[in-house]
Structures are given as structure tokens and as C-alpha cells.
Design an enzyme around this catalytic site. Sequence first.
Site: not given
Ligand SMILES: *Cc1c(COP(=O)(O)O)cnc(C)c1O
Length: 363
Positions: A107, A173, A197
Site C-alpha cells: 500500500w 494512511d 475496515k
Molecule cells: C484497504 C486499504 C487501502 C485501500 O482503501 P480503499 O478505500 O479501497 O481505497 C489503502 N491503504 C490501506 C493501508 C488499506 O488497508
Amino acid sequence: MPFFKPQRSLSFATGAGSLPAEVLAEIREGLVSWRGSGLSVLELPFTGAKFQTILAEAEQDLRDLLDIPASYRVLFLQGGAFAQFRLVPLNLLRAGESASYVETGYWSARAMAEARALCPVVVAARARKAVPPFAEWRIPPDAAYCHITTNETAEGVQFHEIPVLSRTPLVADMTADLLTGPLDIRRFGLIYASAQKNLGAAGLTLVIVREDLLGRGQDVVPAPLDYTRQARAGNRINTPPTFAIYVAGLMLKWLKRQGGLNVIAERNRRKAAKLYAAIETGGFYHCPVPPPHRSSVTVCFHLPDAVQEAAFLEAAAQAGLLNLQGHPAVGGIRAALYNGVTEAAVDALVAFMAEFAAKHAHR
Ligand SMILES: *Cc1c(COP(=O)(O)O)cnc(C)c1O
């Protein structure tokens, strides 16, 4: 002995994550009639008092849980974390500035690749299956920010400590681990996280940004995704993702009822410890990430070979244990242990793993 068979299927998906049964029941109620109003939460005008109450309570509960200082703004955006990969540089960089990134897996690499399309990017540090030691990070003095991914969801690597950067704003993030434990917000310039999540429903992306980082955005940013304009407008530039905000609000109240983030962190630690212990027992399973860097929210592991892994996934699904396949880029098995995943679900997975290993090892 038959495999443990739960009543409701248990999902270990990394997104959308599992929700507490209590929250699902509340959602059902609000879908029919929000707080006895006779209107579904889906029918509330976003500028009206009722929805503004939902939004204000969600923000206040988030501020309470994370102890967010008044000098930070909370934005309720759309587009997911992926949109933030470009929105962060677009909103934080002035023309000609560069950004630095710490690369720790899938990511962070994606985030960096998106930023590279817009600005010069310097890799401050890089490691696989580990967080590089903070002392080795090389952040150029003129970098507008340094970006990290606190939980690498594909590989199962997590920051268990957050660095203190003296001059460069830290951007994170935190899509996979925001609200899984307490956090010192003051270490960050900006945090973003999509909601599906740990916070309920897809469609909402939270951005928590220090006020002094506003006002730098570039004119090309669409207004609903422009941090400065949204902050000024109180998240009312256009219709926000009202249903996802409603669900996030319910999740935040649920977190408070559990006793807050210290209690949640302890529960999450116990869940992860049980699962890693099961992986370490007997030599049938193995986790490639060294213990200090292992994620407590996305646990990744392997069986002796791909044939065994396919058999494992099939037997698990038959036992009501769903969505355990690893990220396509990594393979293997992966279990998300987000806030909505109960300890009982982890116990069921651990019991299943022991039975599966007993049947399939040494054959
Ligand atoms: C799931 C995830 C993403 C992607 O998220 P979206 O909402 O599908 O854009 C980005 N970074 C991390 C760390 C993730 O776990």
C-alpha cells in the site's frame, strides 16, 4: 470431531470488515425510522438538523476517543484511501515542492506511485516485512511531508510506534488500524482512513488534518475533495456519504460503550496473540514477518504449499470461516482482526486451524 460451526458466518475480510452484531441491529432500526422520527436515515436531508446532529455527534465522538486537539480539523470525504494517494500531494504541496515516503509494502508503494505522477518523490526509507528503524530515515529538509502506511494490509506489517518528526509533517494512511488503539494525534500532520475496515461502511474517508497545513491546495482539486474548502464549509460543500457517516457514528458510540481505545487495544492484542500463537504451534503454519513488526489487525501466514492453502480455504469456508485468502499480490492466508471481529471468532479460527493441522500435517 466436526469442525466448529458458528451460527452466523464469521468474516475475516480485510474490507469490508466485520461489524458488531449490536451495530448491525442499530443500523436496521435507523434504516426504518431514525430515532423514532418516522424517516429512514437514508431519507434525511443532509443540510437538515437531524443529519447535522449525526455528523456533529460522529465528529465529537471521534474527537473524544482519539483526544483530537482543537487545532486539528476532521473531514468526512469520499473516494477511499486510494483517492487520498493523489489528494494528499494535491492538497499539501505548493508548486515545485517535493514529498518523501517510507516504503514498507504494497500500500505504501501504491501511495508513492500515485504521488510520483504529481511531484518529485524521495524514498526516506524502505524495508519489506519490517518497519525500517527510525534512525535510518533520510527525510530531505525541503520535503513538504513524510508519508507512512501504519498498517501494511497485504503483508501484515504494522508500525507499533510512531516516530516524532521535528520539522516535517507526518502523513499517515491509517486505513487498516485507525481506532484499533490509542494514538498521539500530535505526532501527525495528517491522517486518512477509509471507513470500511474499522469504521463500518464503504463510501466514507476520514481525514484528520492539522489546521496549519490547510491553505496550500492547488486549484485543480475538486471542491468536495479540497481539504481547505471542506474545512471552511464544515463538510457541507455537497452531499456527504450520509449512510456511511451514520454507520461510522454508530461504530464510534459502540467503541465508547466498550470502554474506549485502551480497552479495545487490549482486546485486539489478545486476539492477535491467540492467532500468532496458533501459527507458531506445531510447525505446520508459518508467518514470514518477524515478531516485532507483525500486524495486530491483519495477520498473514502460510501453509507448507499452495495446494494445502487452497484446501484450508475451502474447509474453512465450509466451517463458516470466510474471506481468509491472502492479498492477490502476496498469496497465502490472511485474517483481518478489526474491531468488529469478536474474540469468539478468533477462538473459532484457532480451533479450526488446530484441527486442520492435525489432519493434514505429516502426510
Ligand atoms: C484497504 C486499504 C487501502 C485501500 O482503501 P480503499 O478505500 O479501497 O481505497 C489503502 N491503504 C490501506 C493501508 C488499506 O488497508
